[in-house]
Design a protein around this motif. Structure first.
Motif, PDB file in Angstrom:
ATOM      1  N   HIS A 106       0.832  -1.209   0.000  1.00 56.54           N
ATOM      2  CA  HIS A 106       0.000   0.000   0.000  1.00 56.54           C
ATOM      3  C   HIS A 106       0.868   1.261   0.000  1.00 56.54           C
ATOM      4  O   HIS A 106       0.600   2.212  -0.748  1.00 56.54           O
ATOM      5  N   VAL A 107       1.905   1.266   0.821  1.00 56.80           N
ATOM      6  CA  VAL A 107       2.785   2.436   0.903  1.00 56.80           C
ATOM      7  C   VAL A 107       3.479   2.679  -0.444  1.00 56.80           C
ATOM      8  O   VAL A 107       3.549   3.820  -0.930  1.00 56.80           O
ATOM      9  N   LEU A 108       3.977   1.616  -1.076  1.00 55.61           N
ATOM     10  CA  LEU A 108       4.634   1.768  -2.380  1.00 55.61           C
ATOM     11  C   LEU A 108       3.652   2.286  -3.439  1.00 55.61           C
ATOM     12  O   LEU A 108       3.997   3.131  -4.261  1.00 55.61           O
ATOM     13  N   THR A 109       2.424   1.797  -3.401  1.00 58.52           N
ATOM     14  CA  THR A 109       1.409   2.245  -4.363  1.00 58.52           C
ATOM     15  C   THR A 109       1.096   3.720  -4.177  1.00 58.52           C
ATOM     16  O   THR A 109       0.997   4.478  -5.151  1.00 58.52           O
ATOM     17  N   VAL A 110       0.953   4.153  -2.939  1.00 60.74           N
ATOM     18  CA  VAL A 110       0.659   5.563  -2.644  1.00 60.74           C
ATOM     19  C   VAL A 110       1.827   6.450  -3.076  1.00 60.74           C
ATOM     20  O   VAL A 110       1.630   7.547  -3.613  1.00 60.74           O
ATOM     21  N   LEU A 111       3.056   5.982  -2.858  1.00 57.60           N
ATOM     22  CA  LEU A 111       4.230   6.755  -3.288  1.00 57.60           C
ATOM     23  C   LEU A 111       4.245   6.927  -4.812  1.00 57.60           C
ATOM     24  O   LEU A 111       4.565   8.003  -5.317  1.00 57.60           O
ATOM     25  N   LEU A 112       3.892   5.878  -5.539  1.00 55.07           N
ATOM     26  CA  LEU A 112       3.832   5.978  -7.001  1.00 55.07           C
ATOM     27  C   LEU A 112       2.729   6.939  -7.440  1.00 55.07           C
ATOM     28  O   LEU A 112       2.888   7.685  -8.407  1.00 55.07           O
ATOM     29  N   LEU A 113       1.620   6.949  -6.723  1.00 54.73           N
ATOM     30  CA  LEU A 113       0.522   7.852  -7.058  1.00 54.73           C
ATOM     31  C   LEU A 113       0.888   9.309  -6.799  1.00 54.73           C
ATOM     32  O   LEU A 113       0.222  10.216  -7.300  1.00 54.73           O
TER      33      LEU A 113
ATOM     34  N   ASN B   2      -1.204  18.150  -5.033  1.00 50.99           N
ATOM     35  CA  ASN B   2      -0.926  18.190  -3.586  1.00 50.99           C
ATOM     36  C   ASN B   2      -0.430  16.822  -3.105  1.00 50.99           C
ATOM     37  O   ASN B   2      -1.021  16.197  -2.224  1.00 50.99           O
ATOM     38  N   SER B   3       0.655  16.365  -3.708  1.00 58.48           N
ATOM     39  CA  SER B   3       1.114  14.992  -3.491  1.00 58.48           C
ATOM     40  C   SER B   3       1.452  14.696  -2.033  1.00 58.48           C
ATOM     41  O   SER B   3       1.146  13.612  -1.538  1.00 58.48           O
ATOM     42  N   PHE B   4       2.077  15.651  -1.321  1.00 57.72           N
ATOM     43  CA  PHE B   4       2.446  15.373   0.068  1.00 57.72           C
ATOM     44  C   PHE B   4       1.202  15.117   0.909  1.00 57.72           C
ATOM     45  O   PHE B   4       1.158  14.163   1.699  1.00 57.72           O
ATOM     46  N   GLU B   5       0.194  15.962   0.739  1.00 54.79           N
ATOM     47  CA  GLU B   5      -1.057  15.799   1.481  1.00 54.79           C
ATOM     48  C   GLU B   5      -1.694  14.452   1.148  1.00 54.79           C
ATOM     49  O   GLU B   5      -2.153  13.730   2.036  1.00 54.79           O
ATOM     50  N   PHE B   6      -1.715  14.106  -0.129  1.00 53.83           N
ATOM     51  CA  PHE B   6      -2.306  12.842  -0.575  1.00 53.83           C
ATOM     52  C   PHE B   6      -1.557  11.648   0.026  1.00 53.83           C
ATOM     53  O   PHE B   6      -2.172  10.713   0.556  1.00 53.83           O
ATOM     54  N   ILE B   7      -0.230  11.674  -0.062  1.00 50.83           N
ATOM     55  CA  ILE B   7       0.579  10.554   0.428  1.00 50.83           C
ATOM     56  C   ILE B   7       0.420  10.396   1.939  1.00 50.83           C
ATOM     57  O   ILE B   7       0.213   9.284   2.446  1.00 50.83           O
ATOM     58  N   TYR B   8       0.515  11.510   2.669  1.00 50.66           N
ATOM     59  CA  TYR B   8       0.400  11.438   4.127  1.00 50.66           C
ATOM     60  C   TYR B   8      -0.957  10.875   4.531  1.00 50.66           C
ATOM     61  O   TYR B   8      -1.055   9.980   5.374  1.00 50.66           O
ATOM     62  N   LEU B   9      -2.013  11.402   3.895  1.00 51.56           N
ATOM     63  CA  LEU B   9      -3.368  11.011   4.263  1.00 51.56           C
ATOM     64  C   LEU B   9      -3.607   9.525   4.006  1.00 51.56           C
ATOM     65  O   LEU B   9      -4.149   8.811   4.864  1.00 51.56           O
ATOM     66  N   HIS B  10      -3.161   9.032   2.843  1.00 55.57           N
ATOM     67  CA  HIS B  10      -3.438   7.633   2.501  1.00 55.57           C
ATOM     68  C   HIS B  10      -2.526   6.661   3.247  1.00 55.57           C
ATOM     69  O   HIS B  10      -2.943   5.517   3.503  1.00 55.57           O
TER      70      HIS B  10
ATOM     71  N   ALA C 195      -7.127  18.721   9.454  1.00 56.69           N
ATOM     72  CA  ALA C 195      -5.859  19.267   9.950  1.00 56.69           C
ATOM     73  C   ALA C 195      -5.088  19.968   8.827  1.00 56.69           C
ATOM     74  O   ALA C 195      -4.568  21.077   9.007  1.00 56.69           O
ATOM     75  N   PHE C 196      -5.007  19.338   7.673  1.00 54.49           N
ATOM     76  CA  PHE C 196      -4.319  19.956   6.539  1.00 54.49           C
ATOM     77  C   PHE C 196      -4.994  21.261   6.128  1.00 54.49           C
ATOM     78  O   PHE C 196      -4.318  22.235   5.782  1.00 54.49           O
ATOM     79  N   SER C 197      -6.314  21.278   6.158  1.00 55.99           N
ATOM     80  CA  SER C 197      -7.058  22.464   5.718  1.00 55.99           C
ATOM     81  C   SER C 197      -6.800  23.658   6.620  1.00 55.99           C
ATOM     82  O   SER C 197      -6.562  24.772   6.142  1.00 55.99           O
ATOM     83  N   ILE C 198      -6.834  23.445   7.939  1.00 60.20           N
ATOM     84  CA  ILE C 198      -6.634  24.586   8.841  1.00 60.20           C
ATOM     85  C   ILE C 198      -5.179  25.047   8.837  1.00 60.20           C
ATOM     86  O   ILE C 198      -4.894  26.224   9.074  1.00 60.20           O
ATOM     87  N   ILE C 199      -4.252  24.128   8.546  1.00 60.32           N
ATOM     88  CA  ILE C 199      -2.846  24.538   8.409  1.00 60.32           C
ATOM     89  C   ILE C 199      -2.672  25.372   7.141  1.00 60.32           C
ATOM     90  O   ILE C 199      -1.992  26.408   7.139  1.00 60.32           O
ATOM     91  N   ARG C 200      -3.312  24.931   6.061  1.00 58.85           N
ATOM     92  CA  ARG C 200      -3.169  25.599   4.781  1.00 58.85           C
ATOM     93  C   ARG C 200      -3.869  26.953   4.751  1.00 58.85           C
ATOM     94  O   ARG C 200      -3.347  27.930   4.217  1.00 58.85           O
TER      95      ARG C 200
END
Length: 687
Positions: A353-360, A366-374, A411-416
């Motif tokens: 799962h982690v490898l798949t998310v990294l490839l995505l 917003n790749s960092f947000e996507f990767i962290y969340l998944h 959390a990401f939204s209020i930081i952003r």
């Protein structure tokens, strides 16, 4: 040539993996977006963590999608409304009026002078109405402000007029009535009122086509830029907050840079870079399987299954992004670890799962947000999803995963944004939809079982139910064998838990390993309740054949009842290539002068080829042999288990099962402990 063919044949498994690796890499790279990568990573509301940034070249500041949408909306709202004047209507009305007036005849109620008079009044009314224009009823609702200036098309000319100057049906009626006051004859008024009310038609209509065309042309001429940044100009300082105009300039620079990087001359280099990165990720997956999951690595079917699921998740996510990136989080990526955990284990599920998310991360915005969340959601999936056969447990797990999605996004939204006012609440609906789609994992698991021949815990649980048709038949026809299978299943499950093997699989395999005895139950000691042994009337070789045939007949019976191949493996291997030693020795005693071939008394095999099948062989032989102890003690049980398993090891029965000496010792301890508990005698109480 023959040597080359032999080498290819010997290494066909490796060649297949290489081909699978190359195909998966090419397919994933093909899905990647055809654009370069911007070398800076930034988000709204974050600090600029790089050095001071100056414009590397001249570029235009792009308007945001929201600004363009707002501008289009304003154009639509503020655009002039066009109406069309139909001159043919006026001509038809006047012509029809003259014809109808000419039909009036002089009578006692209407004199010739009165006919002339009402003719003039009617003509005047018609002229007054069509001089201003009569608006149709439907078109009256097109303008809310009566003082608004609208455009009136008269053939090829366009005239601006006040909307309130156009007559409505109510105003037309008032004009008719006011002009009829000059007519003294009541009968004449009635005739003229009826006539005008009947023939006067609207001649002004809302011009939908022309109005839409004007709006469309105005939208086409919208400028998508709002200024120019010259080369060398300071864009942002290190430590500044990325927001407002700075964010707009950075987004514009990113877009321009990516378009300049992705040129024909750089295309091959960028593709090479993508290929290397994807290859590294897939190579890590293969190395993980080779080092920590050797039994899966050696099974090309299972390796294909894992690679297929990785590609499928990337493919679905790519389709969604191409359709509408706003639906980014509707794809239930948590299905991947759920499925892999159901068929394999949690660690492999999370790693994949982690490898798949990294490839995505190369595909999504917003790749960092996507990767962290998944990745967080994937961890929660692995930690919470268990016992998929209980729908209530899956529901609770999916609810927890959905909640984690929502909390992390919040959390990401209020930081952003710096506050909670700008949160896009639609994303919470997408996360809820994501959770609902995660329930598809049950259907997907069932489909994969049929396509790839895998067995999940859900199927194993159904098969291990003692009310299952085949087990119920075993209990009815061979009750002793059924009880033996139950005892072996308990021993094997406990041993598997101790060494980290698949306990559910080995338990289910143990329950079915002796189903071949259903066909000839009385030829097996555990079912001989009457004390009559039918082997007394048979030769040693015939008796041996009946005993060894229970494996072959068990496989045939299992296939008839459509048991999974992984369960049939336990039936085939639980005796390996061992022999019916009792009948072998008996044959030697009866024929001392003849050399007896032990192969005639051997099972056909194969020997166990997994930890689970090796566990069953040890537990089956140990439980069956323990019944021969007349006075079981801790010492006698221990010596018996050591003797049986040592004999199996000496016969190389565990050569292909990838089980260690340490694990065998642990299994022996578990079997001894369990058997001692079974044969523990109660204290004799006085009568």
């Amino acid at each position: 040539m023959s040597n080359i063919v032999n080498k290819l044949y010997q290494n066909n498994a490796i060649i297949y993996k290489v081909i699978l690796f190359l195909v998966a890499t090419i397919a994933i790279v093909y899905l990647f977006p055809k654009g370069g990568q911007f070398k800076y990573d930034f988000n709204n509301g974050q600090l600029w963590k790089y050095d001071n940034l100056y414009a590397p070249f001249d570029f235009s500041i792009q308007k945001t999608a929201e600004e363009i949408t707002l501008e289009k909306k304003q154009i639509s709202e503020n655009s002039k409304v066009y109406f069309l004047q139909d001159f043919d209507v006026e001509k038809d009305v006047k012509s029809n009026y003259k014809r109808r007036i000419s039909l009036l005849k002089q009578s006692d109620s209407l004199s010739s002078d009165e006919i002339v008079n009402i003719s003039k009044i009617g003509q005047k009314v018609i002229d007054n109405i069509y001089e201003r224009g009569f608006l149709e009823v439907v078109s009256q609702e097109r303008v809310s402000n009566k003082n608004e200036i609208v455009a009136l098309r008269k053939g090829n000319e366009v005239e601006d007029i006040l909307f309130k100057n156009l007559l409505t049906s109510k105003e037309v009626l008032e004009i008719i009535r006011s002009n009829l006051e000059a007519e003294r004859s009541f009968y004449g008024k009635k005739i003229l009122l009826d006539l005008l009310s009947e023939i006067i038609k609207p001649n002004i209509y809302f011009d939908t086509i022309y109005t839409d065309k004007v709006i469309e042309n105005a939208i086409k001429n919208i400028s998508y830029t709002k200024g120019i940044v010259e080369a060398g100009k300071l864009i942002i300082l290190k430590g500044d907050i990325v927001e407002g105009k700075k964010l707009a300039i950075l987004n514009s620079l990113k877009t321009e840079s990516e378009s300049q990087v992705w040129t024909d001359s750089n295309y091959n280099w960028i593709i090479l870079g993508y290929t290397i990165l994807v290859s590294l990720a897939l190579l890590m997956l293969l190395l993980f399987l080779k080092k920590y999951r050797v039994e899966i690595y050696d099974n090309n079917n299972q390796v294909t299954f894992i690679f297929f699921n990785v590609f499928l998740m990337i493919f679905i996510q790519t389709l969604v992004i191409k359709y509408n990136a706003d639906y980014l989080y509707v794809v239930p990526l948590s299905v991947l670890p759920i499925v892999l955990k159901a068929f394999f284990d949690a660690r492999l599920g999370l790693f994949t799962h982690v490898l798949t998310v990294l490839l995505l991360g190369y595909i999504v915005p917003n790749s960092f947000e996507f990767i962290y969340l998944h990745i967080i959601a994937g961890m929660v999936t692995i930690l919470t999803v268990s016992e998929l056969y209980k729908r209530g447990n899956l529901f609770i797990s999916v609810a927890q995963i959905t909640l984690i999605y929502m909390i992390t996004y919040f959390a990401f939204s209020i930081i952003r944004e710096g506050n909670a006012s700008q949160i896009n609440w639609n994303y919470f609906m997408l996360f809820a939809a994501n959770g609902l789609l995660s329930f598809l994992s049950i259907i997907i698991i069932y489909m994969y079982e049929k396509v790839f021949g895998l067995v999940s815990d859900i199927t194993l649980l159904e098969l291990s139910n003692t009310n299952a048709k085949l087990l119920r038949e075993l209990n009815e026809k061979a009750p002793g064998t059924f009880q033996h299978s139950m005892q072996v299943a308990n021993l094997a499950e406990a041993a598997a838990n101790e060494i980290g093997a698949n306990s559910m699989l080995v338990r289910t395999g143990a329950l079915y390993h002796d189903i071949g005895k259903i066909l000839n139950p009385m030829y097996f000691t555990e079912n001989q309740s009457t004390g009559v042994n039918p082997h007394n009337d048979l030769s040693a070789r015939d008796s041996s054949k009946i005993i060894t045939d229970h494996v072959i007949k068990g496989v045939e019976l299992a296939k008839k009842y459509k048991l999974p191949d992984r369960i049939i493996d336990f039936i085939r291997t639980h005796h390996g290539t061992s022999s019916t030693y009792y009948f072998y020795k008996k044959e030697q005693e009866l024929n001392p002068d003849t050399k007896v071939d032990i192969k005639n008394f051997q099972y056909q095999g194969p020997i166990p080829f997994s930890k689970e099948t090796a566990i069953l062989m040890m537990c089956d032989a140990s439980e069956a042999a323990s019944k021969s102890l007349t006075k079981p003690t801790a010492l006698s049980i221990s010596n018996l288990i050591d003797k049986i398993i040592s004999k199996q090891m000496a016969d190389n029965q565990f050569l292909n099962s990838n089980i260690t000496f340490r694990e065998i010792e642990i299994i022996k301890k578990v079997i001894k402990k369990k058997l001692m508990n079974i044969y523990h005698l109660r204290v004799e109480y006085p009568e």
